[in-house]
Design an enzyme around this catalytic site. Sequence first.
Site, PDB file in Angstrom:
ATOM      1  N   GLY B  68       0.796  -1.223   0.000  1.00  0.00           N
ATOM      2  CA  GLY B  68       0.000   0.000   0.000  1.00  0.00           C
ATOM      3  C   GLY B  68       0.826   1.269   0.000  1.00  0.00           C
ATOM      4  O   GLY B  68       0.563   2.196  -0.766  1.00  0.00           O
ATOM      5  N   THR B  69       1.835   1.312   0.846  1.00  0.00           N
ATOM      6  CA  THR B  69       2.634   2.535   0.937  1.00  0.00           C
ATOM      7  C   THR B  69       3.319   2.838  -0.389  1.00  0.00           C
ATOM      8  O   THR B  69       3.313   3.979  -0.861  1.00  0.00           O
ATOM      9  CB  THR B  69       3.666   2.400   2.070  1.00  0.00           C
ATOM     10  N   ASN B 155      -9.149   4.101   7.105  1.00  0.00           N
ATOM     11  CA  ASN B 155      -8.546   3.016   7.876  1.00  0.00           C
ATOM     12  C   ASN B 155      -8.795   3.139   9.373  1.00  0.00           C
ATOM     13  O   ASN B 155      -8.746   2.152  10.087  1.00  0.00           O
ATOM     14  CB  ASN B 155      -7.034   2.971   7.613  1.00  0.00           C
ATOM     15  N   GLN B 183      -8.223  -0.642   2.483  1.00  0.00           N
ATOM     16  CA  GLN B 183      -9.145  -1.151   3.502  1.00  0.00           C
ATOM     17  C   GLN B 183     -10.448  -1.670   2.908  1.00  0.00           C
ATOM     18  O   GLN B 183     -11.200  -2.369   3.580  1.00  0.00           O
ATOM     19  CB  GLN B 183      -9.477  -0.030   4.505  1.00  0.00           C
ATOM     20  N   HIS B 205      -1.961  -7.881   2.424  1.00  0.00           N
ATOM     21  CA  HIS B 205      -2.112  -8.361   3.798  1.00  0.00           C
ATOM     22  C   HIS B 205      -3.351  -7.852   4.513  1.00  0.00           C
ATOM     23  O   HIS B 205      -3.602  -8.243   5.648  1.00  0.00           O
ATOM     24  CB  HIS B 205      -0.857  -8.032   4.606  1.00  0.00           C
ATOM     25  N   CYS B 329       3.736   7.023  15.400  1.00  0.00           N
ATOM     26  CA  CYS B 329       4.967   7.371  14.689  1.00  0.00           C
ATOM     27  C   CYS B 329       5.984   6.267  14.896  1.00  0.00           C
ATOM     28  O   CYS B 329       5.758   5.329  15.636  1.00  0.00           O
ATOM     29  CB  CYS B 329       5.502   8.729  15.121  1.00  0.00           C
TER      30      CYS B 329
END
Lengths: 379, 409
Positions: B68-69, B155, B183, B205, B329
């Site tokens: 996704g990223t 999400n 999502q 995933h 973070c």
Amino acid sequence: MRVLAAMSGGVDSAVAAARAVDAGHDVTGVHLALARNPQSGSASAFATRPHRSVARGCCTPEDARDARRAADVIGIPFYVWDLAAQFHADVIEDFVAEYAAGRTPNPCLRCNEKIKFAAVLDRALALGFDAVVTGHHARLGPDGRLRRSVDLAKDQSYVLAVLTREQLAHSMFPLGDSTKAQVRAEAARRGLAVADKPDSHDICFIADGDTRRFLAERLGEAPGEVVDAQTGEVLGTHQGAYAYTVGQRRGLRLTRPAPDGRPRYVLSVTPVTRTVTVGPAEALDVSTVYGDHPVWTCGEPTTVECEVQMRAHGETVPATVTLAGGRLTAHLHRPVRGVAPGQAIVAYRPDPAGDVVIGSATISQALPETGRGVPVGAA
Amino acid sequence: MAYLDHAATTPMLPEAIEAYAATAHEVGNASSLHAPGRQARRRVEEARERIAAALGARPSEVIFTSGGTESDNLAVKGIFWARRAAEPRRTRVVAGAVEHHAVLDSVEWLARQEGAQVDWLPVDEVGRIRVDALRETLAEHADEVAVVSTMWANNEVGTVQPVPELAALAAEYGVPLHTDAVQAVGQIPVDFASSGAAALTVTGHKLGGPIGVGALLLARDAPCTPVLHGGGQERDVRSGTLDVPGIVAFAVAVEAAVKGQQEFAARVGALRDELVQRVREVVPDAVYNGDPADRLPGNAHFSFPGCEGDALLLLLDAQGIACSTGSACSAGVAQPSHVLLAMGADEGRARSSLRFTLGHTSTAEEVDALVAALPGAVERARRAGAVRKPAAGRPTAGRSAAGEAAPPH
């Protein structure tokens, strides 16, 4: 017991947490994020070298990672708690304000008093934990007495002496019976990667160790005079009295040497007039020390014969300590040199099983033997 | 253990694990010209076709990525660069205020590094992007906009976005719209062609496939400059040796998730509704965040007034219940959720939030475990929240003095 292990990412707190597990406690690890802007995501954040060589301190992403890995190896849950705002207000701002007031603070002591055994402990108790366990080198027995570590070179009872009985009742220091060498060996035996991580020596929020510049950035320039204590003669100028500490010899930048050719030392810092007073070494000798905000770890005496220590890893001297009107007075049995207001005076009762902390206070004033002349410290 | 964090990652489907293992036994680089290479390439192309068929795309529109990223970065940066290169006045990026950090931070990077102007699309109090805000932005700046990015479903709070409506609007102005559907796939119907989007992010995933493989569905006419350069795989848009077993398992999972979507929505949605109802019974002042109806079937998101989400998480974790506070973070320090803040929540409500997400392995027993543990955890977290007073001004006076002196020994 359910205990919360404060894990800095160093070897001591990792072994302390492991020992708490061995002792049968239900241990949860917590790393305290104390820096306001941790350099997350920077290229060096997860460099391959095992221990960083540039950034120091106790709250970098590398330290959080080291703590997390130690928790993995020990087999305990692990979280990061963000206490940056409290740390900033209670430790960093206090540090700057104390210097601005001509005193010499001990931020580690303040962090123990306000963060580790206050904000963290209070939260831990509220969440159902019974105690906080740390890797401090000090002994805390079932009698609730705080004693020096067996490793006198690493003893940290001085920076813990500010804790009240109530705070100590919810604290565990599993390392007090071990030397640092033993702790490192045990860490290696347990497979903790931090076994050979260097000790932290510096103030954690001043990464480059340059306290003078750190203060100058926050307090700005405040030029003033450096004055001879005996003659009143102006010997030089300075850019900020906050950069000077009682007993300091280096960096005075005096325009001419003393007539007798002997070195001169800072005797006192007076923020109001921005005056730094200097004089010969013997003028630093003090015999009477006053302290505010006393904490009596062992119950409240009126007068007690004991030994006192007036800076971290400093010498101890026999003294008669009196508590009256919320003020501590210590008559030292022999003069001591370089006692800085703002530091703690900690009273110990000598004991073969580890000197016992009787109590502590914040030094407000120190006077020479005669009781006359220029009092050392902030005017 | 009660695993209530399927939105973070959901267990691999047994058939996906099987497909992965079987393919991992084979040798072959899909770019090699010999027989084992051709065999590997065949596996990849079959997987591509299966994914395309399941998601309403053409096989050539499927660009395999690491997840996704990467897909979000590729879409936002790649389309921005390509469009600006073709028309230098196109320096604007339009994105939802509640996007995932993969989009959010890519957009902010473009602003910082490339001088892009950014229009953040506001959301309403349930987290839905306001279509009129996009209309206004496009009416004013359409000829400057390089790309629009709005997620399919959020999400954190699970709110479903009006993507077809937003995409149609963007198309009206000739602006490509990218949507992060990470999502959404498997939970609600997702069809690339009929959505009108120019690019769509999907990852393995979150739907029963492996971690580390995903795709960007990229329309043939959508320009996109590569982020990764190298061997020229994937239409030259994404270089890098293809992860054949991962891609095969990903395709198996996508196919199963899409095929089972309705059944999933019915079963998991009913379980989620039960969770929500029972949480409200045991913690009556819990605030249910997000759209109460138009949301992902697996998502339940609450604020628990007076609590800190990370304290609740710790307490529930200790009882074997895994859930999430939302965003974190890299150091693991909880920040107040930008999604909640964008929805108009104050920092307290944002910090007091907790997300429970269900998936294909969820059971009623897991909901029971949560409902049993939650009231005690909330009570404790409230007590802990109450002791966290804001730090005082000058604090050296200490907690010492006579008042706290211990009894004499």
